[in-house]
Design an enzyme around this catalytic site. Structure first.
Site, PDB file in Angstrom:
ATOM      1  N   LYS A 425      38.574  86.563  -5.749  1.00  0.00           N
ATOM      2  CA  LYS A 425      39.900  86.067  -5.463  1.00  0.00           C
ATOM      3  C   LYS A 425      40.280  86.947  -4.096  1.00  0.00           C
ATOM      4  O   LYS A 425      40.231  88.390  -4.276  1.00  0.00           O
ATOM      5  CB  LYS A 425      41.074  85.971  -6.067  1.00  0.00           C
ATOM      6  N   HIS A 427      42.990  86.994  -2.019  1.00  0.00           N
ATOM      7  CA  HIS A 427      44.403  87.305  -1.960  1.00  0.00           C
ATOM      8  C   HIS A 427      45.302  87.472  -2.920  1.00  0.00           C
ATOM      9  O   HIS A 427      44.485  87.353  -4.120  1.00  0.00           O
ATOM     10  CB  HIS A 427      44.760  85.942  -1.168  1.00  0.00           C
TER      11      HIS A 427
END
Length: 539
Positions: A425, A427
């Site tokens: 991921k 973010h």
């Protein structure tokens, strides 16, 4: 003036409340409220009002201190009645206090009533409408007639513990008398608890789904052999009230081994004087709850040890239950199935079909049971060899969460939970790992099956890369078959060898074969097919 008829639909059934409360606080402790005159700190010539005030304060002090640990309260009506005509009013005030102070904690009125007809009906009204208890203790020796008014009609959501084999030595004078067919009177009473519960259900059907039986048993913890016999006669669904631990000298460990059902529940341990006479009743209740839970864990650990079947294979109760509910959910099917390997298998297993709340709950319990039964993952003191349960994406994520929760709820094992994403991921918190930190932690990997072992090996490398120590793998089914006819090892054995960690399964092909051998529901032809498949491909 206090009589207020209670309709059956107003609240869950008594034993449903007992079950829910026991699960919510992880306890089997029942706190007795017995205001002996000698404990009321009043002068010998105290008047009735002084005694009743002291009794009320005595009970509320115990309730305030113990309610976080208590499944239900059991006030003994005799001690209130002995206080004079205001004693019954004091008991009612105590019941009201419990309902106000401890929502969801049922009241078991220890009245030991035993009569028939209109007298029994009047006793039921007094207990439920007058005192507003949720359950009672009864003597069953006058038969169904003496029990019926307490658990049918508008009282169908109430419950009763019937005297079966009480904790006093004199109970042998009558309750242990032999009957025909090599049974005893108390075993017959234990059987009747089920029969009468079914009769009550027929007379007034429950408003809830799958409510427990409306009758339980009083069986003394002072006689573990009788407790074991009563449990066997009654079956696993009947709740047992087992007095005698503490002042009467009952052995808690022996009582739990004899009386708990296969889930490690179904039994309440009532304690009165041991709590009321303690300097700190709340602390004493906490210690008792923890002591009972330790005994439960010991019992479950012993029961998880497999018993020899008639063949060479060993099957534990949790394994049999897992196979049965896997068949019920169509997760496990018998027939003719062409596998990816090209082999034609007489059975097929698809864990993705565990798709309901009840099935997932049972699945987590089965995983936890197999882990706790493993000498490779649990030491002799019951301590697990891992700190974190890890679920590889994607199937392993939900499985890991179930296992982590079941280990805590069933065995009191507190572990962290973590899983990985397929893609990092970029973010938020970022990264590929989610959940508890695995750095320098011992990690148990959980998955459904091992086909080639690729996912497990990838998880192993991922954990090592993040400075964690993989210590084992837990799976649902081990097909226990060779990877090829030229390879003597199964995929599971290859993973264990290459990664040098144990792989623990809930069941394997040999247990499945033995299940078919023992079950009356499957014919010899299916057993023959599975046996031939194991003979050809099994490791």
């Amino acid at each position: 003036p206090h009589i207020k008829p209670t309709m059956a639909s107003d609240q869950p059934s008594f034993f449903t409340q007992i079950t829910a409360r026991s699960q919510s606080i992880n306890s089997l402790l029942c706190v007795g409220l017995d205001p002996h005159r000698i404990e009321l700190s009043t002068s010998p010539d105290a008047d009735e009002q002084t005694l009743c005030t002291a009794a009320y304060q005595f009970c509320t002090r115990i309730i305030d201190a113990t309610h976080p640990h208590c499944v239900c309260y059991k006030p003994n009506a005799a001690f209130f009645e002995s206080l004079g005509h205001a004693g019954n009013e004091t008991l009612r005030r105590v019941v009201d206090y419990i309902h106000e102070r401890c929502p969801g904690v049922p009241v078991l009125l220890d009245v030991k009533r035993g009569d028939i007809g209109s007298t029994a009906q009047a006793y039921a009204e007094a207990c439920y409408d007058g005192l507003e208890g949720e359950g009672v203790t009864l003597s069953p020796l006058m038969g169904w007639d003496s029990v019926e008014p307490f658990v049918t009609g508008k009282y169908s959501n109430k419950g009763a513990f019937i005297l079966c084999k009480t904790s006093n030595p004199g109970s042998n004078d009558l309750l242990a008398l032999p009957l025909q067919q090599q049974t005893t009177l108390f075993e017959k009473i234990a059987t009747l608890a089920n029969e009468w519960s079914q009769r009550a259900e027929s007379a007034t059907p429950s408003t809830g789904n799958n409510d427990p039986p409306r009758l339980g048993l009083v069986v003394g913890a002072t006689d573990p052999q009788a407790l074991s016999m009563a449990r066997k006669a009654a079956g696993p669904k009947i709740w047992i009230l087992a007095p005698g631990v503490g002042a009467q000298g009952g052995d808690l460990d022996a009582a739990c081994l004899a009386g708990l059902n296969e889930d490690g529940t179904g039994m309440l341990i009532p304690v009165s004087r041991g709590i009321s006479r303690a300097n700190d009743p709340g602390e004493e209740a906490r210690k008792l709850k923890e002591g009972i839970n330790e005994a439960r864990k010991t019992v479950l650990k012993k029961r998880l040890k497999c018993k020899k079947s008639d063949g060479d294979v060993m099957i534990a109760p949790y394994q049999k239950e897992f196979i049965e509910f896997s068949l019920k959910e169509n997760v496990l099917r018998f027939g003719s199935f062409v596998l990816k390997s090209g082999r034609t298998s007489p059975y097929f297993f698809n864990a993705g079909l565990f798709s309901s709340g009840s099935a997932l709950h049972k699945l987590g319990k089965a995983y936890a049971a197999s882990i706790m039964a493993s000498d490779q993952l649990v030491d002799q003191d019951g301590k697990v060899a891992f700190d974190i349960v890890f679920g590889p994406a994607y199937k392993g994520i939900s499985l890991g969460a179930l296992v982590c929760a079941a280990l805590y709820s069933d065995f009191g094992v507190e572990s962290g939970f973590a899983y990985n994403r397929k893609e990092a991921k970029d973010h938020g918190e970022g990264g590929i790992l989610v959940g508890a930190s695995i750095v320098e932690k011992r990690v148990l990997i959980v998955d459904d099956v091992i086909t080639a072992g690729t996912a497990i090996r990838e998880s192993f490398d991922l954990l090592k890369h993040h400075n964690a120590t993989p210590v084992g793998v837990s799976i649902a089914l081990d097909r226990a078959e060779k990877r090829s006819l030229d390879d003597p090892l199964s995929a599971v054995q290859a993973v264990a060898r290459d990664l040098e960690i144990p792989v623990v399964s809930i069941v394997a092909l040999p247990q499945l074969q033995e299940f078919l051998r023992e079950s009356p529901d499957y014919d010899d032809e299916l057993l023959k097919q599975v046996s031939e498949y194991r003979c050809q491909y099994g490791v």
